[in-house]
Motif scaffolding. Sequence first.
Motif, mmCIF file in Angstrom:
data_model
loop_
_atom_site.group_PDB
_atom_site.id
_atom_site.type_symbol
_atom_site.label_atom_id
_atom_site.label_comp_id
_atom_site.label_asym_id
_atom_site.label_seq_id
_atom_site.Cartn_x
_atom_site.Cartn_y
_atom_site.Cartn_z
ATOM 1 N N PRO A 195 -16.293 -1.985 -4.212
ATOM 2 C CA PRO A 195 -17.098 -2.004 -5.250
ATOM 3 C C PRO A 195 -17.131 -0.983 -6.460
ATOM 4 O O PRO A 195 -16.435 0.050 -6.274
ATOM 5 C CB PRO A 195 -18.486 -1.760 -4.655
ATOM 6 C CG PRO A 195 -18.301 -2.136 -3.353
ATOM 7 C CD PRO A 195 -16.878 -1.680 -3.264
ATOM 8 N N LYS A 196 -17.545 -0.896 -7.331
ATOM 9 C CA LYS A 196 -17.593 -0.061 -8.550
ATOM 10 C C LYS A 196 -18.554 1.189 -8.104
ATOM 11 O O LYS A 196 -19.233 1.164 -7.198
ATOM 12 C CB LYS A 196 -17.852 -0.605 -9.957
ATOM 13 C CG LYS A 196 -16.941 -1.557 -10.546
ATOM 14 C CD LYS A 196 -17.054 -2.136 -11.653
ATOM 15 C CE LYS A 196 -16.498 -3.295 -12.225
ATOM 16 N NZ LYS A 196 -16.786 -3.853 -13.238
ATOM 17 N N PHE A 197 -18.471 2.331 -8.991
ATOM 18 C CA PHE A 197 -19.306 3.401 -8.634
ATOM 19 C C PHE A 197 -20.627 2.908 -8.595
ATOM 20 O O PHE A 197 -21.099 2.557 -9.623
ATOM 21 C CB PHE A 197 -19.091 4.332 -9.766
ATOM 22 C CG PHE A 197 -19.995 5.690 -9.473
ATOM 23 C CD1 PHE A 197 -19.572 6.531 -8.581
ATOM 24 C CD2 PHE A 197 -20.929 5.765 -10.445
ATOM 25 C CE1 PHE A 197 -20.455 7.585 -8.491
ATOM 26 C CE2 PHE A 197 -21.862 6.875 -10.355
ATOM 27 C CZ PHE A 197 -21.571 7.909 -9.296
ATOM 28 N N GLY A 198 -21.529 3.328 -7.770
ATOM 29 C CA GLY A 198 -22.931 2.951 -7.591
ATOM 30 C C GLY A 198 -23.332 1.653 -7.305
ATOM 31 O O GLY A 198 -24.599 1.347 -7.098
ATOM 32 N N GLU A 199 -22.144 0.752 -6.496
ATOM 33 C CA GLU A 199 -22.395 -0.465 -6.307
ATOM 34 C C GLU A 199 -22.356 -0.490 -4.663
ATOM 35 O O GLU A 199 -22.488 -1.454 -3.928
ATOM 36 C CB GLU A 199 -21.700 -1.501 -6.798
ATOM 37 C CG GLU A 199 -21.849 -1.646 -8.273
ATOM 38 C CD GLU A 199 -21.298 -2.604 -8.774
ATOM 39 O OE1 GLU A 199 -20.276 -3.081 -8.385
ATOM 40 O OE2 GLU A 199 -21.410 -2.910 -10.135
ATOM 41 N N GLN A 200 -21.813 0.607 -4.060
ATOM 42 C CA GLN A 200 -21.496 0.599 -2.491
ATOM 43 C C GLN A 200 -22.913 0.363 -1.733
ATOM 44 O O GLN A 200 -23.950 1.041 -2.124
ATOM 45 C CB GLN A 200 -20.800 1.918 -1.948
ATOM 46 C CG GLN A 200 -19.517 1.928 -2.324
ATOM 47 C CD GLN A 200 -18.621 1.148 -1.519
ATOM 48 O OE1 GLN A 200 -18.964 0.229 -0.337
ATOM 49 N NE2 GLN A 200 -17.247 1.301 -1.409
ATOM 50 N N LYS A 201 -22.664 -0.497 -0.704
ATOM 51 C CA LYS A 201 -24.199 -0.656 0.465
ATOM 52 C C LYS A 201 -24.106 0.044 1.344
ATOM 53 O O LYS A 201 -25.127 0.325 2.027
ATOM 54 C CB LYS A 201 -24.256 -2.324 0.591
ATOM 55 C CG LYS A 201 -24.392 -3.238 -0.680
ATOM 56 C CD LYS A 201 -25.194 -2.764 -1.387
ATOM 57 C CE LYS A 201 -25.330 -4.062 -2.507
ATOM 58 N NZ LYS A 201 -25.697 -3.668 -3.866
ATOM 59 N N LYS A 202 -22.988 0.669 1.798
ATOM 60 C CA LYS A 202 -23.032 1.597 3.198
ATOM 61 C C LYS A 202 -22.557 2.858 2.883
ATOM 62 O O LYS A 202 -22.012 3.160 1.808
ATOM 63 C CB LYS A 202 -22.263 0.842 4.125
ATOM 64 C CG LYS A 202 -20.512 0.761 3.735
ATOM 65 C CD LYS A 202 -20.003 0.184 4.772
ATOM 66 C CE LYS A 202 -18.397 0.230 4.637
ATOM 67 N NZ LYS A 202 -17.362 -0.238 5.462
ATOM 68 N N ALA A 203 -22.828 3.897 3.638
ATOM 69 C CA ALA A 203 -22.712 5.372 3.393
ATOM 70 C C ALA A 203 -21.268 5.504 3.488
ATOM 71 O O ALA A 203 -20.317 4.968 4.137
ATOM 72 C CB ALA A 203 -23.391 6.097 4.328
ATOM 73 N N PHE A 204 -20.862 6.746 2.636
ATOM 74 C CA PHE A 204 -19.448 7.155 2.395
ATOM 75 C C PHE A 204 -19.146 7.599 3.921
ATOM 76 O O PHE A 204 -19.808 8.091 4.685
ATOM 77 C CB PHE A 204 -19.390 8.192 1.412
ATOM 78 C CG PHE A 204 -18.022 8.990 1.438
ATOM 79 C CD1 PHE A 204 -17.040 8.494 0.786
ATOM 80 C CD2 PHE A 204 -17.851 10.160 2.003
ATOM 81 C CE1 PHE A 204 -15.824 8.828 0.714
ATOM 82 C CE2 PHE A 204 -16.780 10.939 2.094
ATOM 83 C CZ PHE A 204 -15.505 10.170 1.355
ATOM 84 N N SER A 205 -17.745 7.270 4.230
ATOM 85 C CA SER A 205 -17.170 7.809 5.300
ATOM 86 C C SER A 205 -15.937 8.252 5.114
ATOM 87 O O SER A 205 -15.028 7.670 4.641
ATOM 88 C CB SER A 205 -17.128 6.466 6.560
ATOM 89 O OG SER A 205 -16.170 6.942 7.634
ATOM 90 N N ILE A 206 -15.884 9.606 5.575
ATOM 91 C CA ILE A 206 -14.489 10.463 5.404
ATOM 92 C C ILE A 206 -13.586 9.996 6.483
ATOM 93 O O ILE A 206 -12.196 9.828 5.985
ATOM 94 C CB ILE A 206 -14.751 11.938 5.718
ATOM 95 C CG1 ILE A 206 -13.564 12.899 5.073
ATOM 96 C CG2 ILE A 206 -15.000 12.288 6.951
ATOM 97 C CD1 ILE A 206 -13.266 12.576 3.572
ATOM 98 N N ASP A 207 -13.992 9.182 7.399
ATOM 99 C CA ASP A 207 -12.955 8.520 8.443
ATOM 100 C C ASP A 207 -12.483 7.440 7.579
ATOM 101 O O ASP A 207 -11.163 6.974 7.976
ATOM 102 C CB ASP A 207 -13.719 8.345 9.646
ATOM 103 C CG ASP A 207 -13.949 9.507 10.570
ATOM 104 O OD1 ASP A 207 -13.399 10.691 10.323
ATOM 105 O OD2 ASP A 207 -14.914 9.377 11.119
#
Length: 122
Positions: free
Chosen positions: A9-21
Amino acid sequence: MATQAQVIPKFGEQKKAFSIDELKQLIVAVKSMSDLNQAKRYLCSYFIPCADHHGVFWWDPDSKSLKHVIDKNIGKLICPITKAFYTQPEQGPSQKTEFKIYKWFIVENTDVCNATCDPYKQ
């Protein structure tokens, strides 16, 4: 793990939390510098540098809000992940090229935004 066919997704459209993994997996899985677009798009779907507030906006899908992170704290969120690539010229030893996602995002990435609201206010 994400595949090359996954649509980021584009910036601001993600539905789940950021994962560094997940970001690490995207970087580790690539075989060449040209395959890094998936990892770059993943990172940029959560973070975008600010042109006028010295830092980064971070999209938090859990609260459906933008959070402002000042320059000196960005490294705590975007860990320095490095991937080495080796190329073999016709003559001589192989050449090593390193890709650092943090350096790419802060120095080479040209996407920036201007805030149209005060990120310190609700």
